[in-house]
Design an enzyme around this catalytic site. Structure first.
Site, PDB file in Angstrom:
ATOM      1  N   ARG A   1       2.081   8.260   7.390  1.00  0.00           N
ATOM      2  CA  ARG A   1       2.776   7.361   6.470  1.00  0.00           C
ATOM      3  C   ARG A   1       2.345   5.924   6.704  1.00  0.00           C
ATOM      4  O   ARG A   1       2.224   5.477   7.839  1.00  0.00           O
ATOM      5  CB  ARG A   1       4.300   7.433   6.648  1.00  0.00           C
ATOM      6  CG  ARG A   1       5.039   6.538   5.641  1.00  0.00           C
ATOM      7  CD  ARG A   1       6.519   6.416   5.956  1.00  0.00           C
ATOM      8  NE  ARG A   1       6.772   5.692   7.197  1.00  0.00           N
ATOM      9  CZ  ARG A   1       6.720   4.362   7.323  1.00  0.00           C
ATOM     10  NH1 ARG A   1       6.413   3.596   6.306  1.00  0.00           N
ATOM     11  NH2 ARG A   1       6.985   3.793   8.493  1.00  0.00           N
ATOM     12  N   VAL A   2       2.080   5.235   5.604  1.00  0.00           N
ATOM     13  CA  VAL A   2       1.915   3.780   5.610  1.00  0.00           C
ATOM     14  C   VAL A   2       2.862   3.231   4.552  1.00  0.00           C
ATOM     15  O   VAL A   2       3.310   3.965   3.667  1.00  0.00           O
ATOM     16  CB  VAL A   2       0.456   3.334   5.341  1.00  0.00           C
ATOM     17  CG1 VAL A   2      -0.441   3.669   6.521  1.00  0.00           C
ATOM     18  CG2 VAL A   2      -0.079   3.935   4.062  1.00  0.00           C
ATOM     19  N   SER A   3       3.159   1.953   4.625  1.00  0.00           N
ATOM     20  CA  SER A   3       4.185   1.375   3.758  1.00  0.00           C
ATOM     21  C   SER A   3       3.707   1.024   2.360  1.00  0.00           C
ATOM     22  O   SER A   3       4.504   0.936   1.440  1.00  0.00           O
ATOM     23  CB  SER A   3       4.774   0.123   4.411  1.00  0.00           C
ATOM     24  OG  SER A   3       5.418   0.493   5.603  1.00  0.00           O
ATOM     25  N   SER A   4       2.416   0.811   2.172  1.00  0.00           N
ATOM     26  CA  SER A   4       1.948   0.422   0.839  1.00  0.00           C
ATOM     27  C   SER A   4       0.601   1.066   0.539  1.00  0.00           C
ATOM     28  O   SER A   4      -0.119   1.485   1.437  1.00  0.00           O
ATOM     29  CB  SER A   4       1.842  -1.101   0.718  1.00  0.00           C
ATOM     30  OG  SER A   4       0.881  -1.589   1.613  1.00  0.00           O
TER      31      SER A   4
ATOM     32  N   GLN B   1      -2.697   0.039   2.308  1.00  0.00           N
ATOM     33  CA  GLN B   1      -2.866   0.309   3.733  1.00  0.00           C
ATOM     34  C   GLN B   1      -3.554   1.653   3.924  1.00  0.00           C
ATOM     35  O   GLN B   1      -3.523   2.509   3.041  1.00  0.00           O
ATOM     36  CB  GLN B   1      -1.516   0.300   4.445  1.00  0.00           C
ATOM     37  CG  GLN B   1      -0.888  -1.078   4.483  1.00  0.00           C
ATOM     38  CD  GLN B   1       0.480  -1.051   5.163  1.00  0.00           C
ATOM     39  OE1 GLN B   1       1.277  -0.154   4.940  1.00  0.00           O
ATOM     40  NE2 GLN B   1       0.732  -2.065   5.968  1.00  0.00           N
TER      41      GLN B   1
END
Length: 193
Positions: free
Chosen positions: A18-21, A24
């Site tokens: 998982r990355v936030s955006s 990324q």
């Protein structure tokens, strides 16, 4: 988004990234690990309503292991972290955190491991709260000095006019969002304005 799958053997090693955006990159997460399947989210960890996470939880079976780079990739608060691990353990699946070198198994609780997960999850949640507090303080100071103008608009006035006209003409909003390089939420905000 499901990235790849191999065999359907009895016990699988399933990765979650998982990355936030969307800008990324998840490349460093789980790099070099042999996995049967990988699920990836490009979404905030503020809650657990993430498509790939929900798919991974449904996918995991008894004897499988969910492998995550670090605890903060799975959950941003201790309550969600403990709940997800408990839910998977109840199914008979294990959860392994690579960075913290901790594994939580469905075949018996290890009190020391449980304590470590609770403490490390609490520290991650505390760290996130401190970052947000500093950010709010910095914005308040910048506003009082007249230096804070807010976030730069994603689209120019001309682009907003084009977007509005095309949406009114019936073009699909998901297509428009991709074409203009904005999220659907941002698109709807422009259309409401």
């Amino acid at each position: 988004m499901i990235l790849y799958g191999k065999n359907m053997s009895k016990h699988q090693r399933v990765g979650y990234k998982r990355v936030s955006s969307v800008d990324q990159n998840t490349a460093r997460q789980l790099d070099g690990l042999e996995l049967d399947r990988v699920f990836e989210d490009k979404a905030s960890g503020k809650d657990t309503n993430r498509p790939a996470l929900l798919d991974a939880i449904k996918y995991l079976r008894e004897g499988d292991t969910l492998i995550v780079h670090s605890m903060d990739r799975l959950a941003r608060n201790t309550e969600d972290l403990l709940r997800i691990v408990r839910e998977l353990n109840d199914k008979g699946a294990s959860v392994e955190f690579v960075k913290e070198r901790l594994t939580f198994s469905g075949n018996g609780a290890d009190p020391m491991a449980q304590l470590m997960m609770t403490m490390l999850g609490g520290f991650a949640q505390f760290e996130r709260s401190i970052i947000l507090e500093r950010q709010r303080e910095g914005i308040a100071v910048a506003k009082s000095n007249g230096a804070y103008k807010g976030r730069k608009p994603a689209l120019t006035a001309e682009q907003v006019a084009q977007l509005t006209a095309r949406a009114t003409a019936g073009e699909k909003k998901a297509f428009l969002a991709r074409e203009f390089g904005i999220s659907r939420e941002t698109l709807y905000r422009y259309l409401k304005a």
